[in-house]
Scaffold this motif. Structure first.
Motif, PDB file in Angstrom:
ATOM      1  N   GLN A   1       0.848  -1.192   0.000  1.00 16.65           N
ATOM      2  CA  GLN A   1       0.000   0.000   0.000  1.00 16.65           C
ATOM      3  C   GLN A   1       0.882   1.239   0.000  1.00 16.65           C
ATOM      4  N   GLY A   2       0.522   2.200  -0.833  1.00 17.18           N
ATOM      5  CA  GLY A   2       1.291   3.426  -0.880  1.00 17.18           C
ATOM      6  C   GLY A   2       0.395   4.644  -0.873  1.00 17.18           C
ATOM      7  N   PHE A   3       0.950   5.755  -0.392  1.00 18.93           N
ATOM      8  CA  PHE A   3       0.258   7.032  -0.421  1.00 18.93           C
ATOM      9  C   PHE A   3       1.182   8.044  -1.071  1.00 18.93           C
ATOM     10  N   LEU A   4       0.654   8.779  -2.039  1.00 14.06           N
ATOM     11  CA  LEU A   4       1.417   9.727  -2.835  1.00 14.06           C
ATOM     12  C   LEU A   4       1.367  11.124  -2.221  1.00 14.06           C
ATOM     13  N   PHE A   5       2.536  11.638  -1.880  1.00 17.93           N
ATOM     14  CA  PHE A   5       2.670  12.998  -1.378  1.00 17.93           C
ATOM     15  C   PHE A   5       3.220  13.875  -2.494  1.00 17.93           C
ATOM     16  N   ASP A   6       2.784  15.122  -2.527  1.00 19.42           N
ATOM     17  CA  ASP A   6       3.310  16.074  -3.499  1.00 19.42           C
ATOM     18  C   ASP A   6       4.635  16.633  -3.010  1.00 19.42           C
ATOM     19  N   ALA A   7       5.520  16.866  -3.955  1.00 18.46           N
ATOM     20  CA  ALA A   7       6.815  17.456  -3.639  1.00 18.46           C
ATOM     21  C   ALA A   7       7.082  18.592  -4.612  1.00 18.46           C
ATOM     22  N   GLY A   8       7.786  19.589  -4.151  1.00 17.31           N
ATOM     23  CA  GLY A   8       8.199  20.677  -5.019  1.00 17.31           C
ATOM     24  C   GLY A   8       9.607  20.415  -5.509  1.00 17.31           C
TER      25      GLY A   8
ATOM     26  N   SER B   1      -1.652  19.081   7.006  1.00 19.04           N
ATOM     27  CA  SER B   1      -1.496  19.610   8.362  1.00 19.04           C
ATOM     28  C   SER B   1      -2.212  18.701   9.356  1.00 19.04           C
ATOM     29  N   ALA B   2      -1.891  18.885  10.615  1.00 19.99           N
ATOM     30  CA  ALA B   2      -2.534  18.097  11.669  1.00 19.99           C
ATOM     31  C   ALA B   2      -4.043  18.295  11.650  1.00 19.99           C
ATOM     32  N   GLU B   3      -4.500  19.488  11.276  1.00 22.29           N
ATOM     33  CA  GLU B   3      -5.924  19.789  11.272  1.00 22.29           C
ATOM     34  C   GLU B   3      -6.702  18.962  10.252  1.00 22.29           C
ATOM     35  N   ILE B   4      -6.082  18.603   9.147  1.00 22.23           N
ATOM     36  CA  ILE B   4      -6.812  17.878   8.100  1.00 22.23           C
ATOM     37  C   ILE B   4      -6.354  16.432   7.925  1.00 22.23           C
ATOM     38  N   TRP B   5      -5.294  16.015   8.595  1.00 23.07           N
ATOM     39  CA  TRP B   5      -4.710  14.687   8.385  1.00 23.07           C
ATOM     40  C   TRP B   5      -5.753  13.574   8.468  1.00 23.07           C
ATOM     41  N   VAL B   6      -6.500  13.499   9.546  1.00 23.40           N
ATOM     42  CA  VAL B   6      -7.465  12.411   9.741  1.00 23.40           C
ATOM     43  C   VAL B   6      -8.514  12.408   8.631  1.00 23.40           C
ATOM     44  N   GLU B   7      -8.893  13.578   8.174  1.00 20.02           N
ATOM     45  CA  GLU B   7      -9.914  13.702   7.128  1.00 20.02           C
ATOM     46  C   GLU B   7      -9.442  13.186   5.773  1.00 20.02           C
ATOM     47  N   VAL B   8      -8.162  13.366   5.452  1.00 25.26           N
ATOM     48  CA  VAL B   8      -7.704  13.105   4.088  1.00 25.26           C
ATOM     49  C   VAL B   8      -6.876  11.836   3.918  1.00 25.26           C
TER      50      VAL B   8
ATOM     51  N   GLU C   1       3.846  21.903   5.863  1.00 25.36           N
ATOM     52  CA  GLU C   1       2.453  21.507   6.070  1.00 25.36           C
ATOM     53  C   GLU C   1       1.543  22.186   5.064  1.00 25.36           C
ATOM     54  N   ASP C   2       0.600  21.419   4.561  1.00 21.38           N
ATOM     55  CA  ASP C   2      -0.441  21.958   3.689  1.00 21.38           C
ATOM     56  C   ASP C   2      -1.649  22.249   4.571  1.00 21.38           C
ATOM     57  N   VAL C   3      -1.969  23.500   4.712  1.00 18.01           N
ATOM     58  CA  VAL C   3      -3.111  23.884   5.541  1.00 18.01           C
ATOM     59  C   VAL C   3      -4.351  24.170   4.709  1.00 18.01           C
ATOM     60  N   HIS C   4      -4.215  24.159   3.406  1.00 18.48           N
ATOM     61  CA  HIS C   4      -5.332  24.497   2.523  1.00 18.48           C
ATOM     62  C   HIS C   4      -6.131  23.278   2.092  1.00 18.48           C
ATOM     63  N   GLY C   5      -5.563  22.110   2.245  1.00 15.01           N
ATOM     64  CA  GLY C   5      -6.329  20.900   1.993  1.00 15.01           C
ATOM     65  C   GLY C   5      -6.375  20.422   0.568  1.00 15.01           C
ATOM     66  N   TYR C   6      -5.310  20.611  -0.186  1.00 14.92           N
ATOM     67  CA  TYR C   6      -5.339  20.101  -1.550  1.00 14.92           C
ATOM     68  C   TYR C   6      -5.496  18.586  -1.577  1.00 14.92           C
ATOM     69  N   TYR C   7      -5.192  17.925  -0.490  1.00 16.39           N
ATOM     70  CA  TYR C   7      -5.374  16.477  -0.422  1.00 16.39           C
ATOM     71  C   TYR C   7      -6.847  16.093  -0.414  1.00 16.39           C
ATOM     72  N   ARG C   8      -7.724  17.042  -0.111  1.00 16.85           N
ATOM     73  CA  ARG C   8      -9.163  16.756  -0.105  1.00 16.85           C
ATOM     74  C   ARG C   8      -9.683  16.499  -1.510  1.00 16.85           C
ATOM     75  N   ASN C   9      -8.989  17.010  -2.499  1.00 12.16           N
ATOM     76  CA  ASN C   9      -9.399  16.858  -3.891  1.00 12.16           C
ATOM     77  C   ASN C   9      -9.013  15.466  -4.389  1.00 12.16           C
ATOM     78  N   ARG C  10     -10.006  14.589  -4.475  1.00 13.62           N
ATOM     79  CA  ARG C  10      -9.840  13.229  -4.981  1.00 13.62           C
ATOM     80  C   ARG C  10      -8.759  12.441  -4.207  1.00 13.62           C
TER      81      ARG C  10
END
Length: 94
Positions: free
Chosen positions: A25-32, A44-51, A77-86
């Motif tokens: 199992q893998g999870f894809l993180f974005d990198a710059g 971010s900690a605020e959205i981790w459980v959700e996404v 940390e991503d605080v805007h939640g781009y991980y929420r998108n799909r």
């Protein structure tokens, strides 16, 4: 670049992707890219459980520590939640 640890692996793909693996199992993180060192964006900690998928949902400290230590990236940390998108698109398997 790949780092193989005890029960996990961190794989850099292309210039903008890092995959955190556990078994098949893998999870894809974005990198710059284009900066040294590279930047890795984590929810971010605020959205981790959700996404995050079930197998990572309540393990943020552990996963972030592994990424920080072994990915060769600076974590931001991503605080805007781009991980929420799909979020299902971020799941990969072998």
């Amino acid at each position: 670049m790949a780092y193989v640890g005890d029960g996990f692996e961190i794989e850099s793909r292309w210039k903008e992707e890092v995959v955190y693996w556990e078994v098949d199992q893998g999870f894809l993180f974005d990198a710059g890219w284009g900066v040294t060192p590279g930047v890795l964006y984590v929810p971010s900690a605020e959205i981790w459980v959700e996404v995050m998928p079930d197998w990572l949902r309540y393990r943020r400290d552990e996963v972030v520590a592994r990424l920080r230590q072994h990915s060769e990236h600076v974590l931001e940390e991503d605080v805007h939640g781009y991980y929420r998108n799909r979020p299902a698109d971020r799941l990969v398997s072998r």
